[in-house]
Design a protein around this motif. Sequence first.
Motif, short mmCIF file in Angstrom:
data_model
loop_
_atom_site.label_atom_id
_atom_site.label_comp_id
_atom_site.label_asym_id
_atom_site.label_seq_id
_atom_site.Cartn_x
_atom_site.Cartn_y
_atom_site.Cartn_z
N ARG A 183 0.82 -1.21 0.00
CA ARG A 183 0.00 0.00 0.00
C ARG A 183 0.85 1.26 0.00
O ARG A 183 0.38 2.33 -0.36
CB ARG A 183 -0.93 0.03 1.21
CG ARG A 183 -2.00 -1.05 1.19
CD ARG A 183 -2.81 -1.04 2.45
NE ARG A 183 -1.96 -1.44 3.57
CZ ARG A 183 -2.20 -1.13 4.84
NH1 ARG A 183 -3.25 -0.43 5.16
NH2 ARG A 183 -1.40 -1.54 5.79
N PHE A 184 2.11 1.14 0.42
CA PHE A 184 2.96 2.31 0.53
C PHE A 184 4.11 2.29 -0.49
O PHE A 184 5.04 3.08 -0.38
CB PHE A 184 3.52 2.42 1.96
CG PHE A 184 2.43 2.42 2.99
CD1 PHE A 184 1.53 3.47 3.08
CD2 PHE A 184 2.27 1.35 3.84
CE1 PHE A 184 0.51 3.46 4.00
CE2 PHE A 184 1.24 1.33 4.78
CZ PHE A 184 0.36 2.40 4.85
N ALA A 185 3.99 1.40 -1.47
CA ALA A 185 5.04 1.28 -2.48
C ALA A 185 5.25 2.62 -3.18
O ALA A 185 4.30 3.27 -3.60
CB ALA A 185 4.66 0.21 -3.49
N GLY A 186 6.46 3.02 -3.28
CA GLY A 186 6.79 4.24 -3.99
C GLY A 186 6.75 5.51 -3.17
O GLY A 186 7.25 6.55 -3.62
N LEU A 187 6.18 5.48 -1.98
CA LEU A 187 6.08 6.71 -1.19
C LEU A 187 7.43 7.23 -0.75
O LEU A 187 7.70 8.43 -0.83
CB LEU A 187 5.16 6.52 0.02
CG LEU A 187 3.67 6.55 -0.27
CD1 LEU A 187 2.87 6.26 0.98
CD2 LEU A 187 3.25 7.88 -0.87
N VAL A 188 8.30 6.35 -0.29
CA VAL A 188 9.62 6.80 0.17
C VAL A 188 10.41 7.36 -1.01
O VAL A 188 11.02 8.42 -0.91
CB VAL A 188 10.38 5.66 0.89
CG1 VAL A 188 11.81 6.07 1.19
CG2 VAL A 188 9.66 5.28 2.18
N ALA A 189 10.38 6.65 -2.13
CA ALA A 189 11.09 7.14 -3.32
C ALA A 189 10.51 8.48 -3.77
O ALA A 189 11.26 9.39 -4.13
CB ALA A 189 11.00 6.11 -4.45
N GLY A 190 9.19 8.60 -3.74
CA GLY A 190 8.55 9.87 -4.11
C GLY A 190 8.93 10.99 -3.17
O GLY A 190 9.17 12.13 -3.60
N ALA A 191 9.01 10.69 -1.88
CA ALA A 191 9.41 11.70 -0.89
C ALA A 191 10.85 12.15 -1.12
O ALA A 191 11.17 13.34 -0.99
CB ALA A 191 9.23 11.16 0.52
N ARG A 192 11.70 11.21 -1.48
CA ARG A 192 13.10 11.57 -1.76
C ARG A 192 13.20 12.50 -2.97
O ARG A 192 14.00 13.42 -2.99
CB ARG A 192 13.94 10.32 -1.97
CG ARG A 192 14.23 9.60 -0.67
CD ARG A 192 15.22 8.48 -0.85
NE ARG A 192 15.50 7.87 0.44
CZ ARG A 192 15.33 6.59 0.72
NH1 ARG A 192 14.91 5.76 -0.21
NH2 ARG A 192 15.59 6.13 1.92
N VAL A 193 12.38 12.24 -3.98
CA VAL A 193 12.37 13.11 -5.16
C VAL A 193 11.91 14.52 -4.77
O VAL A 193 12.43 15.52 -5.26
CB VAL A 193 11.46 12.52 -6.26
CG1 VAL A 193 11.20 13.51 -7.37
CG2 VAL A 193 12.08 11.23 -6.81
N LEU A 194 10.92 14.59 -3.87
CA LEU A 194 10.39 15.89 -3.44
C LEU A 194 11.26 16.61 -2.41
O LEU A 194 11.03 17.78 -2.13
CB LEU A 194 8.99 15.71 -2.85
CG LEU A 194 7.88 15.34 -3.82
CD1 LEU A 194 6.58 15.09 -3.06
CD2 LEU A 194 7.70 16.44 -4.85
N GLN A 195 12.23 15.92 -1.83
CA GLN A 195 12.99 16.51 -0.73
C GLN A 195 13.60 17.88 -1.05
O GLN A 195 13.47 18.80 -0.24
CB GLN A 195 14.08 15.55 -0.25
CG GLN A 195 14.82 16.09 0.96
CD GLN A 195 15.88 15.16 1.48
OE1 GLN A 195 16.18 14.13 0.87
NE2 GLN A 195 16.46 15.50 2.61
N PRO A 196 14.25 18.09 -2.18
CA PRO A 196 14.80 19.42 -2.44
C PRO A 196 13.72 20.51 -2.45
O PRO A 196 13.91 21.60 -1.92
CB PRO A 196 15.47 19.29 -3.82
CG PRO A 196 15.73 17.82 -3.97
CD PRO A 196 14.62 17.13 -3.24
N ARG A 197 12.57 20.21 -3.03
CA ARG A 197 11.45 21.15 -3.08
C ARG A 197 10.90 21.39 -1.67
O ARG A 197 10.57 22.52 -1.31
CB ARG A 197 10.36 20.58 -3.99
CG ARG A 197 9.16 21.45 -4.15
CD ARG A 197 8.10 20.74 -4.95
NE ARG A 197 8.46 20.75 -6.37
CZ ARG A 197 7.72 20.23 -7.32
NH1 ARG A 197 6.58 19.65 -7.03
NH2 ARG A 197 8.09 20.29 -8.56
N THR A 198 10.82 20.34 -0.87
CA THR A 198 10.32 20.44 0.50
C THR A 198 11.25 21.31 1.33
O THR A 198 10.79 22.22 2.05
CB THR A 198 10.19 19.03 1.13
OG1 THR A 198 9.39 18.21 0.28
CG2 THR A 198 9.57 19.09 2.52
N VAL A 199 12.54 21.07 1.23
CA VAL A 199 13.53 21.85 1.99
C VAL A 199 13.51 23.31 1.53
O VAL A 199 13.57 24.23 2.36
CB VAL A 199 14.94 21.23 1.85
CG1 VAL A 199 16.00 22.15 2.42
CG2 VAL A 199 14.98 19.87 2.53
#
Length: 153
Positions: free
Chosen positions: A20-36
Motif C-alpha cells: 500500500r505504501f510502495a513508492g512513497l519513500v522514493a517519491g518523498a526523496r524526489v520531493l525533498q529538495p522542493r520540500t527543503v
Amino acid sequence: MSTISRHPPAKTSDAQPDPRFAGLVAGARVLQPRTVALRRAVHRNPELGLTLPATQAAVLRVLDGLPLRVHSGKGLSSVVAVLDGGRPGPSVVLRGDMDALPLAERTGLPFASQVDAVMHACGHDTHVAMLTSAARLLCDRSSNRFRSRPRMR
C-alpha cells in the motif's frame, strides 16, 4: 485499541514492505529538495498570529494545479485542501500550523529569519513544507485507491 483501517499495520521490517505504501519513500526523496526549499523560504519570512498572507500565498502556489479542492481563509490565513477519494469511506485529516513566534533569531543560518524579532522556532515552517509535499505525494497516487468521504465544516 480501536482502528479505522481494516488492514493490518504496515510492516516495519525491511524484508517485505507493505504494498500500500510502495513508492512513497522514493517519491518523498524526489520531493525533498522542493520540500527543503519551501521550508527555508517560509523560515526566512515568518509571520505572527492568524494573519499570514505570505505563508498562505506560498502554500497556495505549491498546491496550484494539484487535483484538490482548495479553500483559503479570508478572515484568517488558513488553507484547506481536500483530495476526494474514488470510493466511499472515512476521511483522514493532515493538519499543521503556519505561524511563527515573537523571538529574535540568532542562528547565523543562511535561511535565518529576515524579520526582526520574529522566527520559526517551533517547527511550523516544517509543518507547511511537509504537508504540502504530503499533498503532492497523495495526489500523485491514483485517487481511486483511496476511500474518503470529505466533509467541510
